[in-house]
Write an enzyme that holds these catalytic residues in place. Structure first.
Site, PDB file in Angstrom:
ATOM      1  N   CYS A  92      34.249  27.707 -10.335  1.00 15.80           N
ATOM      2  CA  CYS A  92      33.099  28.587 -10.523  1.00 15.80           C
ATOM      3  C   CYS A  92      32.185  27.941 -11.549  1.00 15.80           C
ATOM      4  O   CYS A  92      32.623  27.622 -12.652  1.00 15.80           O
ATOM      5  CB  CYS A  92      33.536  29.970 -10.998  1.00 15.80           C
ATOM      6  SG  CYS A  92      32.142  31.039 -11.433  1.00 15.80           S
ATOM      7  N   ASN A 152      40.891  27.574  -5.567  1.00 15.59           N
ATOM      8  CA  ASN A 152      41.431  28.763  -4.905  1.00 15.59           C
ATOM      9  C   ASN A 152      42.861  28.475  -4.449  1.00 15.59           C
ATOM     10  O   ASN A 152      43.251  27.317  -4.279  1.00 15.59           O
ATOM     11  CB  ASN A 152      40.604  29.072  -3.644  1.00 15.59           C
ATOM     12  CG  ASN A 152      39.238  29.621  -3.953  1.00 15.59           C
ATOM     13  OD1 ASN A 152      39.085  30.805  -4.194  1.00 15.59           O
ATOM     14  ND2 ASN A 152      38.236  28.754  -3.961  1.00 15.59           N
ATOM     15  N   HIS A 154      42.874  32.230  -8.025  1.00 19.38           N
ATOM     16  CA  HIS A 154      42.743  30.797  -8.296  1.00 19.38           C
ATOM     17  C   HIS A 154      44.047  30.312  -8.919  1.00 19.38           C
ATOM     18  O   HIS A 154      44.708  31.037  -9.658  1.00 19.38           O
ATOM     19  CB  HIS A 154      41.554  30.530  -9.227  1.00 19.38           C
ATOM     20  CG  HIS A 154      40.238  30.652  -8.517  1.00 19.38           C
ATOM     21  ND1 HIS A 154      39.517  29.564  -8.100  1.00 19.38           N
ATOM     22  CD2 HIS A 154      39.535  31.738  -8.106  1.00 19.38           C
ATOM     23  CE1 HIS A 154      38.412  29.974  -7.485  1.00 19.38           C
ATOM     24  NE2 HIS A 154      38.391  31.286  -7.470  1.00 19.38           N
ATOM     25  N   HIS A 170      41.867  37.863  -4.477  1.00 18.67           N
ATOM     26  CA  HIS A 170      41.269  36.530  -4.579  1.00 18.67           C
ATOM     27  C   HIS A 170      41.861  35.856  -5.820  1.00 18.67           C
ATOM     28  O   HIS A 170      41.631  36.297  -6.937  1.00 18.67           O
ATOM     29  CB  HIS A 170      39.750  36.726  -4.721  1.00 18.67           C
ATOM     30  CG  HIS A 170      38.950  35.470  -4.844  1.00 18.67           C
ATOM     31  ND1 HIS A 170      38.171  34.986  -3.816  1.00 18.67           N
ATOM     32  CD2 HIS A 170      38.777  34.620  -5.878  1.00 18.67           C
ATOM     33  CE1 HIS A 170      37.554  33.886  -4.226  1.00 18.67           C
ATOM     34  NE2 HIS A 170      37.912  33.631  -5.476  1.00 18.67           N
ATOM     35  N   ARG A 173      32.183  28.492   0.929  1.00 20.55           N
ATOM     36  CA  ARG A 173      31.398  29.011  -0.208  1.00 20.55           C
ATOM     37  C   ARG A 173      32.137  28.758  -1.530  1.00 20.55           C
ATOM     38  O   ARG A 173      31.802  27.876  -2.292  1.00 20.55           O
ATOM     39  CB  ARG A 173      31.113  30.507   0.002  1.00 20.55           C
ATOM     40  CG  ARG A 173      29.930  31.047  -0.798  1.00 20.55           C
ATOM     41  CD  ARG A 173      30.202  31.275  -2.259  1.00 20.55           C
ATOM     42  NE  ARG A 173      31.350  32.141  -2.497  1.00 20.55           N
ATOM     43  CZ  ARG A 173      31.829  32.421  -3.708  1.00 20.55           C
ATOM     44  NH1 ARG A 173      31.267  31.884  -4.777  1.00 20.55           N
ATOM     45  NH2 ARG A 173      32.887  33.183  -3.856  1.00 20.55           N
ATOM     46  N   ASP A 174      33.191  29.526  -1.800  1.00 18.35           N
ATOM     47  CA  ASP A 174      33.869  29.377  -3.094  1.00 18.35           C
ATOM     48  C   ASP A 174      34.497  27.998  -3.221  1.00 18.35           C
ATOM     49  O   ASP A 174      34.570  27.429  -4.310  1.00 18.35           O
ATOM     50  CB  ASP A 174      34.942  30.466  -3.263  1.00 18.35           C
ATOM     51  CG  ASP A 174      35.266  30.735  -4.729  1.00 18.35           C
ATOM     52  OD1 ASP A 174      34.482  30.328  -5.602  1.00 18.35           O
ATOM     53  OD2 ASP A 174      36.311  31.344  -5.000  1.00 18.35           O
TER      54      ASP A 174
END
Ligand code: ZN
Length: 302
Positions: free
Chosen positions: A240, A249, A209, A207, A14-15
């Site tokens: 994003c 990430n 980055h 989370h 996903r990300d």
């Protein structure tokens, strides 16, 4: 000081992929999920149920859900922004956990999901309740918790207050996301400690980055303060679409290398992650940003 077991949440499907221009086939997304499971991942963010015009890479969410490997021991997470997304995810019958996103500032909340910060907290609480009513679990991530691409600094008090409000819906966990990679380890240590004190016993997930190279240092600071789960993406893919300048990430293989070498178990097989990185590099047709997969194996295998 350190917990002896940290859970890795694999977010590459996903990300990791959502910001990629090149269309990734559903079959390749499923193969990526299979690689993650083979490496030992037991929680995986598999897709998001959002408007396909806003995030074209996630347009095949229903097809991904339908093709997920049948594994009782793996928690499949679908990211959703509102009631409609939650109902779509639950209707697949394949999503075990809903992930909601609350954004710490109004400007970013409106850019990301067309609602104010307060409205994003209310929406997350509704999503968590819908998940529970459907016999699943729900969790929420506070995006831009360490800084906003539009408004700059984000007050720690604001993030703590959001976590307290989210905690009232009894989520599975609350995540703190450095969406644009501006956090530093001292900030992370302070905020993780404050949020843990505010919402305990609800676990904290983090989370990060690696936009400015502080990703792994931030993971270390969060783990030292008792964060239970770390989001990471195979190869360090990510970005994003609504956050200018966001990049990858933290790489799963880099996080696993650091934690395991430090004696903190993750349940993940590093060699299998490196294999997954190589495979994903051929799909993306480039060398991925993660560092461990580009370095010689250490220690050498006898
Ligand atoms: Zn992210």
């Amino acid at each position: 000081m350190y917990t002896n077991a940290i859970e890795l949440l694999e977010v590459s499907p996903r990300d990791g992929l959502q910001n990629e221009k090149q269309a990734i086939s559903t079959a390749d997304k499923i193969a990526l999920i299979e690689h993650a499971i083979a490496a030992g991942a037991r929680r995986i963010e598999v897709t998001s149920f959002v408007n396909p015009r806003a995030v074209p890479q996630m347009a095949d969410a229903d097809a991904v859900a339908a093709a997920l490997p049948d594994r009782d021991d793996v928690t499949y997470i679908g990211l959703v922004m509102n009631r409609r997304g939650a109902e779509r995810a639950l209707a697949t019958g394949r999503i075990d956990q809903l992930g909601a996103v609350s954004v710490a500032t109004d400007t970013f909340a409106i850019a990301n999901q067309n609602q104010t910060s307060d409205a994003s907290v209310a929406a997350a609480c509704e999503i968590i309740t819908l998940a529970r009513e459907a016999g699943r679990t729900g969790q929420a991530t506070i995006a831009a918790a360490f800084g906003c691409p539009f408004e700059g600094e984000v007050a720690e008090d604001r993030v703590v207050a959001m976590a307290e409000a989210l905690a009232r819906s009894d989520p599975f966990e609350i995540g703190l996301a450095d969406t644009i990679g501006v956090a530093n380890p001292a900030h992370v240590a302070r905020l993780v400690a404050r949020v843990r004190a505010a919402i305990g016993p609800i676990p904290v997930r983090v989370h990060f980055h690696n936009t400015r190279g502080t990703g792994l240092a931030n993971v270390w600071a969060a783990v030292a303060e008792g964060a239970r789960t770390v989001d990471a993406a195979i190869g360090g893919l990510g970005g994003c679409p609504f956050a200018p300048g966001a990049s990858g990430n933290v790489a799963s293989e880099d996080v696993v290398y650091m934690l395991e070498r430090a004696g903190i178990g993750t349940g993940i097989d590093l060699a299998a992650l490196v294999t997954a990185n190589r495979w994903l590099g051929t799909v993306m047709d480039r060398t991925l940003p993660g560092m461990v997969a580009r370095a010689p194996v250490f220690p050498k295998i006898a």
